[in-house]
Scaffold this motif. Sequence first.
Motif, PDB file in Angstrom:
ATOM      1  N   LEU A   1       0.828  -1.205   0.000  1.00  0.00           N
ATOM      2  CA  LEU A   1       0.000   0.000   0.000  1.00  0.00           C
ATOM      3  C   LEU A   1       0.860   1.252   0.000  1.00  0.00           C
ATOM      4  N   ASP A   2       1.953   1.224   0.746  1.00  0.00           N
ATOM      5  CA  ASP A   2       2.863   2.367   0.809  1.00  0.00           C
ATOM      6  C   ASP A   2       3.480   2.654  -0.554  1.00  0.00           C
ATOM      7  N   MET A   3       3.653   1.596  -1.364  1.00  0.00           N
ATOM      8  CA  MET A   3       4.217   1.751  -2.709  1.00  0.00           C
ATOM      9  C   MET A   3       3.150   2.049  -3.763  1.00  0.00           C
ATOM     10  N   GLY A   4       1.885   2.153  -3.323  1.00  0.00           N
ATOM     11  CA  GLY A   4       0.808   2.457  -4.249  1.00  0.00           C
ATOM     12  C   GLY A   4       0.266   1.259  -5.001  1.00  0.00           C
ATOM     13  N   ILE A   5       0.564   0.047  -4.510  1.00  0.00           N
ATOM     14  CA  ILE A   5       0.080  -1.175  -5.153  1.00  0.00           C
ATOM     15  C   ILE A   5      -1.319  -1.503  -4.629  1.00  0.00           C
ATOM     16  N   HIS A   6      -2.258  -1.653  -5.551  1.00  0.00           N
ATOM     17  CA  HIS A   6      -3.620  -2.008  -5.165  1.00  0.00           C
ATOM     18  C   HIS A   6      -4.245  -2.884  -6.251  1.00  0.00           C
ATOM     19  N   PRO A   7      -4.873  -3.993  -5.859  1.00  0.00           N
ATOM     20  CA  PRO A   7      -5.003  -4.451  -4.465  1.00  0.00           C
ATOM     21  C   PRO A   7      -3.671  -4.939  -3.909  1.00  0.00           C
ATOM     22  N   PRO A   8      -3.431  -4.773  -2.615  1.00  0.00           N
ATOM     23  CA  PRO A   8      -2.134  -5.159  -2.047  1.00  0.00           C
ATOM     24  C   PRO A   8      -1.869  -6.660  -2.141  1.00  0.00           C
ATOM     25  N   GLU A   9      -2.943  -7.449  -2.276  1.00  0.00           N
ATOM     26  CA  GLU A   9      -2.769  -8.899  -2.402  1.00  0.00           C
ATOM     27  C   GLU A   9      -2.050  -9.278  -3.693  1.00  0.00           C
ATOM     28  N   SER A  10      -1.943  -8.327  -4.642  1.00  0.00           N
ATOM     29  CA  SER A  10      -1.249  -8.603  -5.902  1.00  0.00           C
ATOM     30  C   SER A  10       0.259  -8.410  -5.794  1.00  0.00           C
TER      31      SER A  10
ATOM     32  N   GLU B   1     -10.120  -5.164  10.805  1.00  0.00           N
ATOM     33  CA  GLU B   1     -10.617  -5.167  12.179  1.00  0.00           C
ATOM     34  C   GLU B   1      -9.823  -4.217  13.065  1.00  0.00           C
ATOM     35  N   ARG B   2      -8.556  -4.063  12.770  1.00  0.00           N
ATOM     36  CA  ARG B   2      -7.693  -3.153  13.543  1.00  0.00           C
ATOM     37  C   ARG B   2      -7.790  -1.720  13.048  1.00  0.00           C
ATOM     38  N   GLY B   3      -8.525  -1.500  11.980  1.00  0.00           N
ATOM     39  CA  GLY B   3      -8.688  -0.156  11.453  1.00  0.00           C
ATOM     40  C   GLY B   3      -7.508   0.353  10.653  1.00  0.00           C
TER      41      GLY B   3
ATOM     42  N   PHE C   1      -5.207   2.070   2.635  1.00  0.00           N
ATOM     43  CA  PHE C   1      -4.807   2.629   3.917  1.00  0.00           C
ATOM     44  C   PHE C   1      -5.917   3.472   4.537  1.00  0.00           C
ATOM     45  N   THR C   2      -6.128   3.305   5.830  1.00  0.00           N
ATOM     46  CA  THR C   2      -6.828   4.317   6.616  1.00  0.00           C
ATOM     47  C   THR C   2      -5.765   5.274   7.146  1.00  0.00           C
ATOM     48  N   ASP C   3      -6.195   6.368   7.750  1.00  0.00           N
ATOM     49  CA  ASP C   3      -5.224   7.276   8.362  1.00  0.00           C
ATOM     50  C   ASP C   3      -4.421   6.544   9.430  1.00  0.00           C
ATOM     51  N   ALA C   4      -5.087   5.684  10.199  1.00  0.00           N
ATOM     52  CA  ALA C   4      -4.385   4.933  11.254  1.00  0.00           C
ATOM     53  C   ALA C   4      -3.368   3.970  10.659  1.00  0.00           C
ATOM     54  N   GLY C   5      -3.723   3.359   9.545  1.00  0.00           N
ATOM     55  CA  GLY C   5      -2.787   2.441   8.900  1.00  0.00           C
ATOM     56  C   GLY C   5      -1.577   3.158   8.364  1.00  0.00           C
ATOM     57  N   ARG C   6      -1.798   4.299   7.746  1.00  0.00           N
ATOM     58  CA  ARG C   6      -0.678   5.075   7.210  1.00  0.00           C
ATOM     59  C   ARG C   6       0.231   5.556   8.335  1.00  0.00           C
ATOM     60  N   GLU C   7      -0.355   5.962   9.448  1.00  0.00           N
ATOM     61  CA  GLU C   7       0.438   6.426  10.594  1.00  0.00           C
ATOM     62  C   GLU C   7       1.202   5.265  11.224  1.00  0.00           C
TER      63      GLU C   7
END
Length: 283
Positions: A192-201, A222-224, A232-238
């Motif tokens: 996600l940080d590298m801009g890959i979506h979906p990240p499963e790829s 579940e962890r947000g 990414f959510t804001d929490a994930g990016r942080e």
Amino acid sequence: MSKTRPHSMTHIARRMFELLEPICLVTFFADECNDELAALGHRTYWDGYFASRAAPLGRVPAQVVHAAFYNFADGEVARHIPSAWETIPPEASLAARERGSAASLRRILGDELADSPGLVRAADLTTKAATNAPMVGRVMYAGMRSLPVPGDPVARLWHSATMLREHRGDGHIAALVGAGIGGTEAHVLSALDMGIHPPESFGRVHHLPKERLAAVMDGLRERGLVDIEGRFTDAGRETKRRVEALTDELATPPYEALSEAELTELIAALEPITAAVVAAGSQ
């Protein structure tokens, strides 16, 4: 080196990662290392990878290698360790990795740069940094520190850069563990940080069972840390930002062994070397 300038040193740690990582990657991307390992009798790329990278740990079971490497899915290490060592001693795989990596680096750089005073100085200063950090809590780094440092400057530069890579990697694992991020989860966040979506790829995880990837994504939701669309959510990016910042902070000890002048000299010496390796794609 003064230890009262943490922001400056974390910047140095990040810059050194940028300069040294391409040098280390020849081990994985260039042909010479794989050819050397195949010549020993390793049947696949991954047999050679696990056998040679884990070799500094000695003949440990797969569970230990899995714990030390951290980011491979359950069962992946066990497909190669200890079977890859049954007919090929770890020491032989280790030597093949060094020979192949040094040969690829010399080919990429060419004799003029490989034999230059700047490379010798870069190797000397990188080695000084790499051999002056505490080993406590740094399993992979300690394994590399137990090995003799090569005399040839090109091999010495690769070896010491790899020591520093493993030192940083050990710290990165500590940061991930502290944040409660597992190995596969770390790959998803990196994608996600590298801009890959979906990240499963992402290439490091796309081969895993779909059920396994779905469970990882569900856990992150579940962890947000990711949203319903797998972004990414804001929490994930942080969380990702905090892990990377702590990784940089934990990577600073080797560079505290160098003076300001030596750090400046090392960066200047490495820049043309890394530029050449980057231009070749570490191949």
